[in-house]
Design a protein around this motif. Sequence first.
Motif, PDB file in Angstrom:
ATOM      1  N   ALA A 322       0.870  -1.185   0.000  1.00  0.00           N
ATOM      2  CA  ALA A 322       0.000   0.000   0.000  1.00  0.00           C
ATOM      3  C   ALA A 322       0.902   1.229   0.000  1.00  0.00           C
ATOM      4  O   ALA A 322       2.089   1.147   0.304  1.00  0.00           O
ATOM      5  CB  ALA A 322      -0.907  -0.001   1.232  1.00  0.00           C
ATOM      6  N   PRO A 323       0.352   2.398  -0.335  1.00  0.00           N
ATOM      7  CA  PRO A 323       1.174   3.615  -0.266  1.00  0.00           C
ATOM      8  C   PRO A 323       1.507   3.963   1.179  1.00  0.00           C
ATOM      9  O   PRO A 323       0.835   3.528   2.112  1.00  0.00           O
ATOM     10  CB  PRO A 323       0.268   4.673  -0.904  1.00  0.00           C
ATOM     11  N   ASP A 324       2.547   4.758   1.348  1.00  0.00           N
ATOM     12  CA  ASP A 324       2.911   5.242   2.678  1.00  0.00           C
ATOM     13  C   ASP A 324       2.109   6.492   3.011  1.00  0.00           C
ATOM     14  O   ASP A 324       1.557   7.164   2.124  1.00  0.00           O
ATOM     15  CB  ASP A 324       4.397   5.571   2.741  1.00  0.00           C
ATOM     16  N   ILE A 325       2.057   6.813   4.279  1.00  0.00           N
ATOM     17  CA  ILE A 325       1.434   8.060   4.721  1.00  0.00           C
ATOM     18  C   ILE A 325       2.483   9.166   4.649  1.00  0.00           C
ATOM     19  O   ILE A 325       3.584   9.022   5.178  1.00  0.00           O
ATOM     20  CB  ILE A 325       0.888   7.926   6.146  1.00  0.00           C
ATOM     21  N   GLY A 326       2.156  10.248   3.983  1.00  0.00           N
ATOM     22  CA  GLY A 326       3.064  11.367   3.846  1.00  0.00           C
ATOM     23  C   GLY A 326       3.561  11.528   2.422  1.00  0.00           C
ATOM     24  O   GLY A 326       3.172  10.797   1.505  1.00  0.00           O
ATOM     25  N   ALA A 327       4.456  12.495   2.225  1.00  0.00           N
ATOM     26  CA  ALA A 327       4.937  12.827   0.882  1.00  0.00           C
ATOM     27  C   ALA A 327       5.966  11.836   0.366  1.00  0.00           C
ATOM     28  O   ALA A 327       6.179  11.726  -0.845  1.00  0.00           O
ATOM     29  CB  ALA A 327       5.537  14.233   0.887  1.00  0.00           C
ATOM     30  N   ASP A 328       6.629  11.127   1.265  1.00  0.00           N
ATOM     31  CA  ASP A 328       7.711  10.218   0.897  1.00  0.00           C
ATOM     32  C   ASP A 328       7.205   8.787   0.811  1.00  0.00           C
ATOM     33  O   ASP A 328       6.479   8.324   1.700  1.00  0.00           O
ATOM     34  CB  ASP A 328       8.829  10.313   1.935  1.00  0.00           C
ATOM     35  N   GLU A 329       7.583   8.084  -0.240  1.00  0.00           N
ATOM     36  CA  GLU A 329       7.337   6.645  -0.361  1.00  0.00           C
ATOM     37  C   GLU A 329       8.676   5.947  -0.132  1.00  0.00           C
ATOM     38  O   GLU A 329       9.602   6.079  -0.941  1.00  0.00           O
ATOM     39  CB  GLU A 329       6.775   6.313  -1.748  1.00  0.00           C
ATOM     40  N   PHE A 330       8.791   5.225   0.980  1.00  0.00           N
ATOM     41  CA  PHE A 330      10.086   4.665   1.351  1.00  0.00           C
ATOM     42  C   PHE A 330      10.605   3.708   0.279  1.00  0.00           C
ATOM     43  O   PHE A 330       9.890   2.826  -0.188  1.00  0.00           O
ATOM     44  CB  PHE A 330       9.980   3.920   2.687  1.00  0.00           C
ATOM     45  N   GLY A 331      11.872   3.896  -0.102  1.00  0.00           N
ATOM     46  CA  GLY A 331      12.497   3.034  -1.099  1.00  0.00           C
ATOM     47  C   GLY A 331      12.084   3.325  -2.521  1.00  0.00           C
ATOM     48  O   GLY A 331      12.430   2.570  -3.435  1.00  0.00           O
TER      49      GLY A 331
END
Length: 428
Positions: A322-331
Amino acid sequence: MGVVVGAAIGCCATPALVQADTWHASPDGAKSAAHCPQSAPCSLAHAVELSQPGDDVVLAQGNYHVAATTPDACTSPFTGANAGDIGLDVNDRYLHGVAGRPRPRIIGSSATCITMAIGGAGRIRHLELDGTSTSKPETYALVVDGGASAYDVATGGANGAVQMRNGAHLYNSVLNHRPDGIAMRSYFGSAYGSPGTSSYLVNDTVLGQVVAQAPAGVPGDKVDINCLNTLATDGFHDANPASTGASVTMTFSHCMGATVMDGGPSEAFIGTIPPADTAALAPGDGFHELSSSASTINKGLSDPSILFETDIDGGPRIRGSAPDIGADEFGSALPIVDSGKAHNVGSSRATVRAAVTPNGLPTHGFVEFGRTAKYGKKAGHFNAGSGFTTHAVSITLKSLSHKTRYHFRLVATNGHTAGEDRTFKTSR
């Protein structure tokens, strides 16, 4: 949460502008010209002035300083309604930097109420907006108004606050705050004194407080914010000092942040959310996630209608279940590449001093160079590591021809991201 998901599907895909023409601007561009091609860019103000609704205005990297012509006292929620309050007013145009290169930075003067305002069908992407005015209460780095949209935006300076109103949309962005801690404030619905369309915070990291506030003395004002996949470090605040039928509502889906009401009438939070996990954010960086950020990684809402954009670093919005919470998608990131300048240029060699920001993934690269912008030759190799800080690169080009103009650019192999084309000329 079904009502929120339904709202997301219907809200966030902004109608595409019909592209009529493309204009190019640079920090040292011409202040007057008939055209603004990439080979001879104009100043930012001139490119915006020449462009028409639907046009595409491309900004080269660098700093652009803007100033309001007749700024007022900046005390009213309606600040920015007059063109004289705004450093750069962009309506119905698409203004953006180039992905994979440093964000063009637009900096407002200390007397400017609003560094930039966008409205109508306007869009901005991959920009940094800095506000410097701190002595007046209603000043902002950015105002998003009237259904306009902002993507991949970072705000900063002494005042990085944003005002959203009348159905504004903000995606995959990082907002910094002003001295009072407010990073985003919404005052109005679709029109003064009438029920309105919600403003949307989608996949954002807000480094401060989000405030929904009905201004006093506005009969029947309706302030709505829909929050999706967004983290606010200092939480969400409903404020309704009005007693004239105004209402203030925030609706949450997969957001994080404390919630506070000021005790006024008709205030509501729809949906419950956990407090923001600031430990999930990288120290010294402020918005990237750590590998240990279990509270945000893969914890966002998987809704295609809000995932059509890249993350703040230009990578895919979903990496995992699933997408991450916030502006950054880890990795999930592309590096930011700055071709820099040529130094110590002699008759047969020159040294390129450049920079690259890996944005969390292993990043290597080289310099391309040649007598045209098709390059044709490569030199050097660098390893910038995988951190979030900028890595300096120095590569010497040898066996060059005398009295010859060369083109060069830095290339990162991670995503084959290239910096801007630069030139130098060898000596005799």
